[in-house]
Design an enzyme around this catalytic site. Structure first.
Site, PDB file in Angstrom:
ATOM      1  N   GLY A  12     -38.307 -24.295 -25.257  1.00 16.29           N
ATOM      2  CA  GLY A  12     -37.496 -25.489 -25.485  1.00 16.29           C
ATOM      3  C   GLY A  12     -38.197 -26.591 -26.251  1.00 16.29           C
ATOM      4  O   GLY A  12     -37.828 -27.758 -26.120  1.00 16.29           O
ATOM      5  N   SER A  13     -39.178 -26.237 -27.099  1.00 14.61           N
ATOM      6  CA  SER A  13     -39.865 -27.315 -27.833  1.00 14.61           C
ATOM      7  C   SER A  13     -38.904 -27.984 -28.822  1.00 14.61           C
ATOM      8  O   SER A  13     -38.954 -29.202 -29.003  1.00 14.61           O
ATOM      9  CB  SER A  13     -41.121 -26.796 -28.535  1.00 14.61           C
ATOM     10  OG  SER A  13     -40.790 -26.028 -29.659  1.00 14.61           O
ATOM     11  N   ASN A  14     -38.033 -27.210 -29.442  1.00 12.59           N
ATOM     12  CA  ASN A  14     -37.058 -27.817 -30.365  1.00 12.59           C
ATOM     13  C   ASN A  14     -36.041 -28.660 -29.604  1.00 12.59           C
ATOM     14  O   ASN A  14     -35.706 -29.768 -30.027  1.00 12.59           O
ATOM     15  CB  ASN A  14     -36.346 -26.737 -31.179  1.00 12.59           C
ATOM     16  CG  ASN A  14     -37.185 -26.273 -32.337  1.00 12.59           C
ATOM     17  OD1 ASN A  14     -37.258 -26.940 -33.366  1.00 12.59           O
ATOM     18  ND2 ASN A  14     -37.846 -25.132 -32.172  1.00 12.59           N
ATOM     19  N   LEU A  85     -31.119 -17.216 -26.986  1.00 14.18           N
ATOM     20  CA  LEU A  85     -31.306 -15.807 -27.339  1.00 14.18           C
ATOM     21  C   LEU A  85     -30.082 -14.921 -27.140  1.00 14.18           C
ATOM     22  O   LEU A  85     -30.079 -13.774 -27.575  1.00 14.18           O
ATOM     23  CB  LEU A  85     -32.488 -15.225 -26.550  1.00 14.18           C
ATOM     24  CG  LEU A  85     -33.853 -15.808 -26.933  1.00 14.18           C
ATOM     25  CD1 LEU A  85     -34.959 -15.170 -26.115  1.00 14.18           C
ATOM     26  CD2 LEU A  85     -34.139 -15.648 -28.417  1.00 14.18           C
ATOM     27  N   ILE A  88     -23.610 -15.661 -29.272  1.00 13.84           N
ATOM     28  CA  ILE A  88     -22.566 -16.647 -28.970  1.00 13.84           C
ATOM     29  C   ILE A  88     -21.210 -15.940 -28.976  1.00 13.84           C
ATOM     30  O   ILE A  88     -20.857 -15.277 -29.954  1.00 13.84           O
ATOM     31  CB  ILE A  88     -22.587 -17.794 -30.016  1.00 13.84           C
ATOM     32  CG1 ILE A  88     -23.912 -18.552 -29.935  1.00 13.84           C
ATOM     33  CG2 ILE A  88     -21.426 -18.759 -29.822  1.00 13.84           C
ATOM     34  CD1 ILE A  88     -24.189 -19.215 -28.599  1.00 13.84           C
ATOM     35  N   HIS A 104     -33.113 -20.913 -37.536  1.00 13.59           N
ATOM     36  CA  HIS A 104     -33.753 -19.602 -37.555  1.00 13.59           C
ATOM     37  C   HIS A 104     -35.139 -19.749 -38.186  1.00 13.59           C
ATOM     38  O   HIS A 104     -35.277 -20.413 -39.216  1.00 13.59           O
ATOM     39  CB  HIS A 104     -32.896 -18.617 -38.357  1.00 13.59           C
ATOM     40  CG  HIS A 104     -33.423 -17.222 -38.292  1.00 13.59           C
ATOM     41  ND1 HIS A 104     -33.226 -16.406 -37.204  1.00 13.59           N
ATOM     42  CD2 HIS A 104     -34.174 -16.518 -39.170  1.00 13.59           C
ATOM     43  CE1 HIS A 104     -33.840 -15.247 -37.416  1.00 13.59           C
ATOM     44  NE2 HIS A 104     -34.411 -15.289 -38.595  1.00 13.59           N
ATOM     45  N   ASP A 145     -26.418 -14.611 -37.606  1.00 16.21           N
ATOM     46  CA  ASP A 145     -27.376 -15.124 -38.602  1.00 16.21           C
ATOM     47  C   ASP A 145     -26.827 -15.181 -40.024  1.00 16.21           C
ATOM     48  O   ASP A 145     -27.592 -15.178 -40.995  1.00 16.21           O
ATOM     49  CB  ASP A 145     -28.680 -14.286 -38.612  1.00 16.21           C
ATOM     50  CG  ASP A 145     -29.615 -14.690 -37.475  1.00 16.21           C
ATOM     51  OD1 ASP A 145     -29.436 -15.763 -36.882  1.00 16.21           O
ATOM     52  OD2 ASP A 145     -30.538 -13.902 -37.184  1.00 16.21           O
ATOM     53  N   GLU A 174     -39.733 -26.905 -38.149  1.00 14.23           N
ATOM     54  CA  GLU A 174     -38.567 -27.017 -37.252  1.00 14.23           C
ATOM     55  C   GLU A 174     -38.510 -28.398 -36.621  1.00 14.23           C
ATOM     56  O   GLU A 174     -37.477 -29.061 -36.627  1.00 14.23           O
ATOM     57  CB  GLU A 174     -38.642 -25.957 -36.153  1.00 14.23           C
ATOM     58  CG  GLU A 174     -38.469 -24.561 -36.680  1.00 14.23           C
ATOM     59  CD  GLU A 174     -38.499 -23.504 -35.580  1.00 14.23           C
ATOM     60  OE1 GLU A 174     -37.876 -22.469 -35.788  1.00 14.23           O
ATOM     61  OE2 GLU A 174     -39.155 -23.712 -34.541  1.00 14.23           O
TER      62      GLU A 174
HETATM   63  C1  GRF Z   1     -37.620 -21.386 -32.752  1.00 12.10           C
HETATM   64  O1  GRF Z   1     -38.524 -20.750 -33.595  1.00 12.10           O
HETATM   65  C2  GRF Z   1     -36.234 -21.318 -33.339  1.00 12.10           C
HETATM   66  O2  GRF Z   1     -36.220 -21.284 -34.714  1.00 12.10           O
HETATM   67  C3  GRF Z   1     -35.718 -20.006 -32.810  1.00 12.10           C
HETATM   68  O3  GRF Z   1     -36.273 -19.895 -31.525  1.00 12.10           O
HETATM   69  C4  GRF Z   1     -37.482 -20.636 -31.431  1.00 12.10           C
HETATM   70  C5  GRF Z   1     -37.379 -21.536 -30.260  1.00 12.10           C
HETATM   71  O4  GRF Z   1     -38.575 -22.182 -29.943  1.00 12.10           O
HETATM   72  N1  GRF Z   1     -34.293 -19.930 -32.897  1.00 12.10           N
HETATM   73  P1  GRF Z   1     -38.588 -23.325 -28.855  1.00 12.10           P
HETATM   74  O5  GRF Z   1     -38.051 -22.729 -27.555  1.00 12.10           O
HETATM   75  O6  GRF Z   1     -37.711 -24.440 -29.334  1.00 12.10           O
HETATM   76  O7  GRF Z   1     -40.009 -23.734 -28.728  1.00 12.10           O
END
Ligand code: GRF
Length: 187
Positions: A12-14, A85, A88, A104, A145, A174
């Protein structure tokens, strides 16, 4: 005001970057996070940031009526996928046309599709001998995708790079571009 639901399955870093970026924004509100994984790192990050996080079992993404009702009841305008993951469901895509956005970790249409997630993507990129990789932010449509691309950013791959270092370069892109791109789309 637009309400956003972020879907995340893992670290969940993004999702965390997005939550922090929009904190205090009066026009774009991260209303809630949905995960399919009760062990996902994003759950604790949500606690830290006081954003409600809901765990939905895998089945909810097959028969998605309950999930759709939940999103509508919470007045969700956009769904942002951040490392989500599961596929959808079509019904969700129909309910939120051009309102579901994904990121992606490669330059689509290359290195997309089934099995292409996380380090598998960077491994494939490296093994193919690519000279560059990057990120693709795109709408989600019925084809995995393959939705319309909103933004791509590139980074170079050098001979010193490893799968891990490629992963870090891509992650930096990202974090830099996903939140601001979402703002541009949503506002
Ligand atoms: C990211 O690389 C994103 O592009 C992909 O999954 C990864 C998620 O990373 N869809 P995080 O959980 O946000 O760290």
């Amino acid at each position: 005001m637009k309400n956003i639901a972020v879907f995340a399955s893992g670290n969940g870093s993004n999702a965390h970057q997005i939550i922090r970026y929009f904190a205090g924004d009066s026009k774009v509100v991260i209303r809630l996070v949905v995960t399919n994984n009760e062990k996902a790192g994003i759950i604790n990050k949500c606690k830290q940031e006081s954003v409600p996080c809901f765990v939905f079992p895998k089945d909810s993404f097959v028969d998605s009526d309950g999930l759709i009702t939940f999103l509508i009841e919470n007045n969700i305008d956009y769904i942002v996928l951040a490392g989500f993951l599961l596929q959808i469901p079509q019904a969700l895509i129909k309910e939120f046309p051009k309102k579901i956005i994904n990121i992606h970790p490669a330059l689509l249409p290359k290195f997309g599709g089934k099995g292409m997630y996380g380090m598998y993507v960077h491994k494939a990129v490296m093994e193919t001998g690519e000279k560059e990789t990057g990120i693709s932010i795109h709408y989600v449509n019925e084809e995995y995708d393959k939705g319309e691309i909103i933004l791509q950013k590139k980074c170079a791959i050098t001979i010193e790079d490893t799968i891990e270092s490629i992963g870090l370069k891509v992650q930096a892109l990202e974090h830099e571009y996903y939140p601001v791109t979402l703002k541009n789309i949503i506002k």
